[in-house]
Design a protein around this motif. Structure first.
Motif, mmCIF file in Angstrom:
data_model
loop_
_atom_site.group_PDB
_atom_site.id
_atom_site.type_symbol
_atom_site.label_atom_id
_atom_site.label_comp_id
_atom_site.label_asym_id
_atom_site.label_seq_id
_atom_site.Cartn_x
_atom_site.Cartn_y
_atom_site.Cartn_z
ATOM 1 N N GLU A 1 -20.464 32.263 -50.742
ATOM 2 C CA GLU A 1 -20.266 33.615 -50.220
ATOM 3 C C GLU A 1 -21.527 34.412 -50.540
ATOM 4 O O GLU A 1 -21.925 34.530 -51.695
ATOM 5 C CB GLU A 1 -19.058 34.275 -50.890
ATOM 6 C CG GLU A 1 -18.832 35.689 -50.396
ATOM 7 C CD GLU A 1 -17.632 36.374 -51.059
ATOM 8 O OE1 GLU A 1 -17.100 37.314 -50.452
ATOM 9 O OE2 GLU A 1 -17.249 35.963 -52.168
ATOM 10 N N VAL A 2 -22.179 34.935 -49.487
ATOM 11 C CA VAL A 2 -23.436 35.649 -49.717
ATOM 12 C C VAL A 2 -23.320 37.126 -49.349
ATOM 13 O O VAL A 2 -24.245 37.910 -49.588
ATOM 14 C CB VAL A 2 -24.591 35.018 -48.903
ATOM 15 C CG1 VAL A 2 -24.910 33.622 -49.433
ATOM 16 C CG2 VAL A 2 -24.245 34.962 -47.419
ATOM 17 N N PHE A 3 -22.181 37.483 -48.748
ATOM 18 C CA PHE A 3 -22.050 38.872 -48.302
ATOM 19 C C PHE A 3 -20.589 39.267 -48.283
ATOM 20 O O PHE A 3 -19.722 38.473 -47.917
ATOM 21 C CB PHE A 3 -22.644 39.019 -46.890
ATOM 22 C CG PHE A 3 -22.534 40.407 -46.308
ATOM 23 C CD1 PHE A 3 -23.517 41.370 -46.567
ATOM 24 C CD2 PHE A 3 -21.441 40.764 -45.513
ATOM 25 C CE1 PHE A 3 -23.412 42.650 -46.044
ATOM 26 C CE2 PHE A 3 -21.333 42.035 -44.986
ATOM 27 C CZ PHE A 3 -22.319 42.980 -45.249
ATOM 28 N N ARG A 4 -20.312 40.487 -48.711
ATOM 29 C CA ARG A 4 -18.968 41.037 -48.495
ATOM 30 C C ARG A 4 -19.108 42.540 -48.358
ATOM 31 O O ARG A 4 -19.727 43.195 -49.194
ATOM 32 C CB ARG A 4 -18.023 40.672 -49.630
ATOM 33 C CG ARG A 4 -16.555 41.012 -49.286
ATOM 34 C CD ARG A 4 -15.602 40.634 -50.385
ATOM 35 N NE ARG A 4 -15.303 39.214 -50.458
ATOM 36 C CZ ARG A 4 -14.109 38.675 -50.204
ATOM 37 N NH1 ARG A 4 -13.088 39.430 -49.813
ATOM 38 N NH2 ARG A 4 -13.907 37.391 -50.366
ATOM 39 N N ALA A 5 -18.568 43.067 -47.277
ATOM 40 C CA ALA A 5 -18.694 44.509 -47.062
ATOM 41 C C ALA A 5 -17.429 45.211 -47.514
ATOM 42 O O ALA A 5 -16.314 44.791 -47.216
ATOM 43 C CB ALA A 5 -18.947 44.817 -45.593
ATOM 44 N N HIS A 6 -17.658 46.274 -48.238
ATOM 45 C CA HIS A 6 -16.584 47.138 -48.668
ATOM 46 C C HIS A 6 -16.639 48.358 -47.759
ATOM 47 O O HIS A 6 -17.519 49.198 -47.889
ATOM 48 C CB HIS A 6 -16.822 47.506 -50.129
ATOM 49 C CG HIS A 6 -15.676 48.224 -50.725
ATOM 50 N ND1 HIS A 6 -14.431 47.677 -50.821
ATOM 51 C CD2 HIS A 6 -15.585 49.468 -51.256
ATOM 52 C CE1 HIS A 6 -13.621 48.553 -51.391
ATOM 53 N NE2 HIS A 6 -14.279 49.640 -51.649
ATOM 54 N N MET A 7 -15.733 48.404 -46.770
ATOM 55 C CA MET A 7 -15.870 49.400 -45.708
ATOM 56 C C MET A 7 -15.442 50.824 -46.073
ATOM 57 O O MET A 7 -16.036 51.777 -45.584
ATOM 58 C CB MET A 7 -15.146 48.922 -44.449
ATOM 59 C CG MET A 7 -15.810 47.688 -43.827
ATOM 60 S SD MET A 7 -15.054 47.223 -42.255
ATOM 61 C CE MET A 7 -13.612 46.370 -42.829
ATOM 62 N N PRO A 8 -14.387 51.004 -46.914
ATOM 63 C CA PRO A 8 -14.002 52.385 -47.217
ATOM 64 C C PRO A 8 -15.151 53.157 -47.853
ATOM 65 O O PRO A 8 -15.879 52.625 -48.692
ATOM 66 C CB PRO A 8 -12.849 52.218 -48.210
ATOM 67 C CG PRO A 8 -12.283 50.884 -47.911
ATOM 68 C CD PRO A 8 -13.470 50.043 -47.515
ATOM 69 N N GLN A 9 -15.330 54.385 -47.416
ATOM 70 C CA GLN A 9 -16.434 55.180 -47.947
ATOM 71 C C GLN A 9 -15.964 56.257 -48.900
ATOM 72 O O GLN A 9 -16.758 56.851 -49.608
ATOM 73 C CB GLN A 9 -17.234 55.771 -46.784
ATOM 74 C CG GLN A 9 -17.938 54.659 -46.013
ATOM 75 C CD GLN A 9 -18.659 55.143 -44.783
ATOM 76 O OE1 GLN A 9 -18.650 56.329 -44.479
ATOM 77 N NE2 GLN A 9 -19.275 54.219 -44.075
ATOM 78 N N VAL A 10 -14.675 56.543 -48.861
ATOM 79 C CA VAL A 10 -14.113 57.456 -49.859
ATOM 80 C C VAL A 10 -12.819 56.836 -50.368
ATOM 81 O O VAL A 10 -12.271 55.917 -49.766
ATOM 82 C CB VAL A 10 -13.810 58.865 -49.278
ATOM 83 C CG1 VAL A 10 -15.080 59.561 -48.849
ATOM 84 C CG2 VAL A 10 -12.822 58.783 -48.118
ATOM 85 N N LYS A 11 -12.372 57.343 -51.493
ATOM 86 C CA LYS A 11 -11.131 56.866 -52.078
ATOM 87 C C LYS A 11 -10.006 57.105 -51.066
ATOM 88 O O LYS A 11 -10.041 58.052 -50.297
ATOM 89 C CB LYS A 11 -10.856 57.672 -53.360
ATOM 90 C CG LYS A 11 -10.270 56.828 -54.472
ATOM 91 C CD LYS A 11 -10.132 57.673 -55.745
ATOM 92 C CE LYS A 11 -8.770 57.441 -56.382
ATOM 93 N NZ LYS A 11 -7.939 58.619 -56.447
ATOM 94 N N ASN A 12 -9.013 56.248 -51.064
ATOM 95 C CA ASN A 12 -7.852 56.407 -50.170
ATOM 96 C C ASN A 12 -8.164 56.186 -48.704
ATOM 97 O O ASN A 12 -7.362 56.511 -47.856
ATOM 98 C CB ASN A 12 -7.201 57.779 -50.320
ATOM 99 C CG ASN A 12 -6.580 57.937 -51.671
ATOM 100 O OD1 ASN A 12 -6.244 56.943 -52.309
ATOM 101 N ND2 ASN A 12 -6.453 59.162 -52.123
ATOM 102 N N GLU A 13 -9.359 55.665 -48.426
ATOM 103 C CA GLU A 13 -9.643 55.367 -47.033
ATOM 104 C C GLU A 13 -9.239 53.922 -46.766
ATOM 105 O O GLU A 13 -9.469 53.058 -47.601
ATOM 106 C CB GLU A 13 -11.133 55.550 -46.753
ATOM 107 C CG GLU A 13 -11.451 55.679 -45.279
ATOM 108 C CD GLU A 13 -12.916 56.047 -45.041
ATOM 109 O OE1 GLU A 13 -13.162 57.136 -44.524
ATOM 110 O OE2 GLU A 13 -13.790 55.236 -45.391
ATOM 111 N N ARG A 14 -8.608 53.707 -45.612
ATOM 112 C CA ARG A 14 -8.313 52.344 -45.189
ATOM 113 C C ARG A 14 -9.077 52.125 -43.911
ATOM 114 O O ARG A 14 -8.995 52.937 -42.993
ATOM 115 C CB ARG A 14 -6.850 52.171 -44.886
ATOM 116 C CG ARG A 14 -5.988 52.418 -46.076
ATOM 117 C CD ARG A 14 -4.598 52.306 -45.615
ATOM 118 N NE ARG A 14 -3.697 52.479 -46.721
ATOM 119 C CZ ARG A 14 -2.430 52.153 -46.668
ATOM 120 N NH1 ARG A 14 -1.932 51.646 -45.564
ATOM 121 N NH2 ARG A 14 -1.657 52.342 -47.694
#
Lengths: 369, 539
Positions: free
Chosen positions: A94-107
């Motif tokens: 695994e070379v990449f994983r994106a964490h898409m939420p930009q603020v808390k409580n964002e889905r």
């Protein structure tokens, strides 16, 4: 017949052994995924699974897959479209994983993914919703840009907000100058700024005797032809007949090299086309659902059709234009001859792993490297 | 703003509790036991305000701006429990639904047009809306689910945020992608719903002020189960607690058996009767509404595991000296023939009359049930006519006919659903209804009249060429001699062309014999995939 198959298999195996020892030649593979967390490379010469990977935890329900331009990394959307996971196919890491939420409580769910032609940037069309104490608040849809070397907790390095809604696919022009966003309408964007350069209102298209186009595109299959092809149908007719006997009005073509798109009507198609792919010489398109149809793109007419054993959702064409790969859900990938449409072979995934909604892509790479 | 009337009860109840727990039991009279509704007020104040914050006037954010039916509250609470980690004991859950439906419910006039949803009637064709609203809001669930809630435009908008939060793919589905779903929902849809179905209505205000009714006593009931026939009996309702009753029903079933059923019923919003219990070890549920006359209820009872199978009933007080025929077991009386019919009713006294040209011979009678032999003269006037028992009239209850001119199969358009190991199949019940063309002999004109439900032989056939090519009629399911279509199992069927599922597009054909003449009628049946329970209805 039987002997021939055996011979080619042996030959294939030999060639594979040679290739493997020589650490040379690139080969063509099908890249696909299956439930719960599998990723596969299928050797198209050997008609067999060459490598099986397990997506690292947490990862279930792989769906969209975008190969990097050099074919070495598979970007896989998983976990109900909440994660983008990059797997290096040579090492399995695994070379990449994106964490898409930009603020808390964002889905956030991803609904379109593409990689810039230089492989450096990953573009993700995102639908964010914020979960507040006593309510949800839908946020404007956006395109987030991640650096491919962003690592396992990649954060967006640029965000284009207020993107058009109902986008299903992102694609790049070969020269990297244009980002295409296709959904119920079609947009050309500036990949640097997200600015809309051109908007084509497919859905509001006015044509005599036709209702507006309905585009439903789940899987782009431009890898053999550099042409993105999609079915556009008469939206309201589709509702009336719910996927059966749909009047196919046209094919949408986007030439990723030349940056031009056309919508051309096709004559004589009786069956539902769920998806289509163009041949490398751009003369034919292959697609279907319960049947495989071959369409002459110059004449805009059906050439031939054959029945399939079940409903299939994805159609790819080999890089040499000789074979059609038919797949989608369940565990079989069926290979038909692109000339006479006859069935040539079937590849089964190990333990009949269910591809469910996973994409099927054709990639070329050297696994030895 | 709107002060939640019920929340005041919380303060009172809490004060009483405080008193009780203070200890001086000898001096303080024992507090009255908490009613379910008071308990509900407490539960809502305690559990819901964690997220639904109280404003200065005591109202709770979001929660206080919406009115729903008991089933609507049930759905919301279930979602609070499954997605928000709210944990309520079964009793607290019940109490919260009771309190909310009582204090933020719908008036009888507000639910009247949409009772089919509360009663879970199958194959209802909803009407009275434009196509856009149907595409927007009535393709995943019935429009009735929408119309059985009351809130202002802002709250409707918030609900659509919830829809997108729960189903991010909503805008990509068929019937959504042909429009700007989100923009329309936030725009004209919310505005229109806010004005058609606003929070504050005079109907609800007036109903809230009306006195409660005591349901105790004896009631007579008559139920009709399509495909099966009439069931009837008497039920005795006794009070168990405020708005909670025990029901002892003595029933004569459609196939003639005598059974006793004991079950529980609860009243919401002063008129919403909900009964539940077991028959033959199978759970049933009933939803009915007390009518404006205060002595009649109409509703439907159905199996919980198969809501499409049920009985439409009417219930009338049997302890108020009312005289009413309620149903006639056979509507169609042929000229020149003798037909035995049973009139079911309550307090029926006096002479039975079926009008000109029909000689009535009573073979047995009680106040609840009269069996008569109706001898119809060869020249009796044709058409619908009243049934009279003493002074009581049942308007247009029977028909005199000479021949059947056509058969209509009802419902004309139906859906059945394949079953899977997780989701029960949904069957479809059909009936053959005979019609006469009237004096002009032309079908479809104003003088046509209904003869009534007639016995038929049932069959299915492919609906169109494609269904015929796919041989849908061999795979989709079977129809019973009573006209109930039982669908097959879901999933791909390797025996079928393309390994297709057992879905099908069928004609349902009823064949009826009228003397030497054979008539047929048809309905359209779509047999399709299972539907998740959340989309099945029940408002």
């Amino acid at each position: 017949m039987r002997r021939q198959v055996t011979l080619t298999t042996i030959l294939g195996a030999l060639l594979f052994a040679l290739a493997a020892s020589a650490h040379a030649a690139e080969k063509d593979y099908i890249l696909t995924a299956a439930n719960p967390n599998k990723l596969y490379l299928i050797d198209l010469k050997r008609r067999a699974v060459a490598r099986a990977y397990e997506l690292p935890d947490p990862a279930v329900g792989p769906s969209f897959i975008e190969p990097s331009p050099d074919g070495r990394i598979a970007y896989v959307v998983a976990n109900q479209a909440r994660d983008i996971i990059g797997i290096e196919l040579t090492s399995g890491k695994e070379v990449f994983r994106a964490h898409m939420p930009q603020v808390k409580n964002e889905r956030v769910v991803n609904f379109g993914l593409t990689v810039s032609p230089d492989g450096a940037k990953i573009y993700s069309y995102e639908i964010p919703v914020q979960a507040k104490l006593d309510r949800y608040e839908a946020q404007p849809n956006r395109i987030a840009v991640y650096a491919a070397n962003g690592g396992l907790d990649a954060k967006a390095e640029a965000v284009f907000i207020n993107m058009p809604r109902r986008i299903r696919l992102l694609l790049f022009s070969k020269d990297g100058q244009h980002l295409y966003a296709l959904g119920s309408n079609f947009y050309t964007l500036d990949p640097e700024t997200g600015r809309i350069i051109a908007a084509y209102p497919l859905r509001q298209w006015q044509e005599p005797d036709a209702s507006p186009y309905d585009t439903l595109n789940f899987w782009p299959t431009p890898e053999s032809s550099d042409v993105f092809t999609a079915v556009v149908v008469d939206g309201r007719a589709e509702v009336a007949r719910s996927y059966q006997n749909t009047d196919v009005t046209a094919l949408f073509h986007l030439d990723l090299k030349q940056g031009v798109f056309t919508v051309s009507p096709i004559k004589g198609v009786q069956d539902t086309l769920f998806a289509v792919a163009a041949s490398p010489d751009k003369r034919f398109a292959f697609g279907g659902f319960r049947t495989l149809s071959k369409i002459d793109l110059k004449k805009g007419a059906l050439v031939k059709r054959v029945d399939l054993d079940r409903s299939y959702y994805q159609f790819n064409v080999s890089r040499d234009g000789r074979e059609v790969y038919i797949s989608g859900a369940m565990c079989d990938i069926v290979i038909h001859d692109a000339g006479n449409l006859e069935k040539k072979a079937v590849v089964l995934l190990p333990d009949c792993a269910d591809m469910a909604g996973a994409a099927v892509r054709v990639v070329r790479l050297d696994l030895g490297k | 703003m709107r002060l939640p009337a019920g929340l005041k009860a919380v303060a009172v109840a809490a004060a009483l509790m405080a008193l009780a727990s203070c200890g001086e039991e000898k001096e303080t009279p024992a507090p009255p036991p908490l009613t379910l509704r008071d308990l509900g007020a407490e539960v809502v104040a305690r559990e819901c305000s964690l997220c639904h914050r109280a404003a200065a006037d005591g109202s709770l954010s979001r929660l206080s701006g919406i009115r729903k039916t008991p089933e609507g509250w049930e759905m919301t609470l279930a979602r609070m429990e499954s997605t928000r980690g709210v944990k309520l004991s079964p009793q607290d859950h019940r109490a919260a639904v009771k309190f909310l439906a009582d204090t933020q419910g719908l008036a009888p006039s507000e639910t009247a047009p949409y009772r089919y949803e509360l009663e879970r009637r199958p194959n209802v064709v909803e009407s009275g809306r434009n196509a856009d609203l149907t595409s927007m809001c009535a393709r995943c669930h019935a429009f009735a689910r929408v119309a059985l809630q009351r809130r202002d435009a802002e709250e409707w908008r918030r609900l659509f945020h919830t829809h997108l939060g729960l189903w991010p793919t909503l805008e990509y589905q068929v019937l959504a992608r042909d429009r700007d779903w989100w923009e329309e929902a936030q725009g004209w849809v919310a505005t229109a719903l806010g004005s058609h179905f606003p929070y504050d209505t005079s109907d609800w205000r007036e109903w809230s002020a009306a006195p409660a009714v005591d349901f105790q006593g004896r009631w007579r009931f008559v139920g009709y189960m399509p495909g099966e026939g009439f069931a009837e009996g008497v039920m005795t309702v006794t009070r168990n607690a405020v708005d909670e009753y025990l029901v002892a029903a003595e029933e004569q079933t459609a196939d003639g058996a005598a059974i006793n059923v004991n079950y529980a019923a609860i009243i919401y919003s002063k008129y919403e009767w909900r009964g539940s219990g077991k028959r033959d070890n199978r759970d049933f549920y009933e939803a009915a509404a007390l009518q404006a006359d205060g002595v009649t209820m109409t509703g439907r009872s159905y199996w919980r595991d198969a809501p499409e199978m049920g009985s439409n009933f009417v219930v009338v007080r049997a302890d108020r000296g009312l005289q009413r025929p309620l149903a006639v077991t056979k509507e169609g009386l042929k000229r020149g023939a003798s037909t035995e019919i049973t009139i079911l009713g309550v307090g029926m006294k006096g002479e039975v009359s079926l009008g000109d040209g029909i000689a009535v011979r009573v073979t047995s009678r009680s106040e609840d049930k009269i069996v008569v032999m109706a001898e119809v003269a060869a020249d009796a006037p044709l058409g619908r006519r009243d049934v009279r028992v003493g002074d009581a009239v049942m308007a247009q209850a029977v028909a005199v006919y000479d021949k059947i001119d056509r058969i209509e199969v009802t419902p004309g358009q139906a859906t059945a659903r394949l079953g899977s190991d997780k989701i029960a199949p949904v069957s479809a019940q059909f009936e053959a209804v005979a019609y006469a063309s009237g004096g002009d002999g032309i079908a479809g004109t104003d003088d046509d009249f209904r003869i009534g439900v007639v016995a038929a032989a049932w069959d299915v056939a492919p609906y169109d060429e494609e269904a015929s090519r796919m041989k849908d009629h061999l795979y989709a399911g079977k129809i019973t001699p009573h006209g109930r279509f039982l669908p097959s199992e879901a999933g791909g069927n390797p025996e079928r062309l393309y390994g297709a599922s057992n879905a099908g597009d069928l004609k349902v054909i009823a064949t009826v014999a009228d003397g030497d003449v054979t008539l047929t009628g048809e309905a359209h049946l779509i047999v399709t995939k299972p539907l998740p329970p959340t989309q099945r209805g029940g408002a």
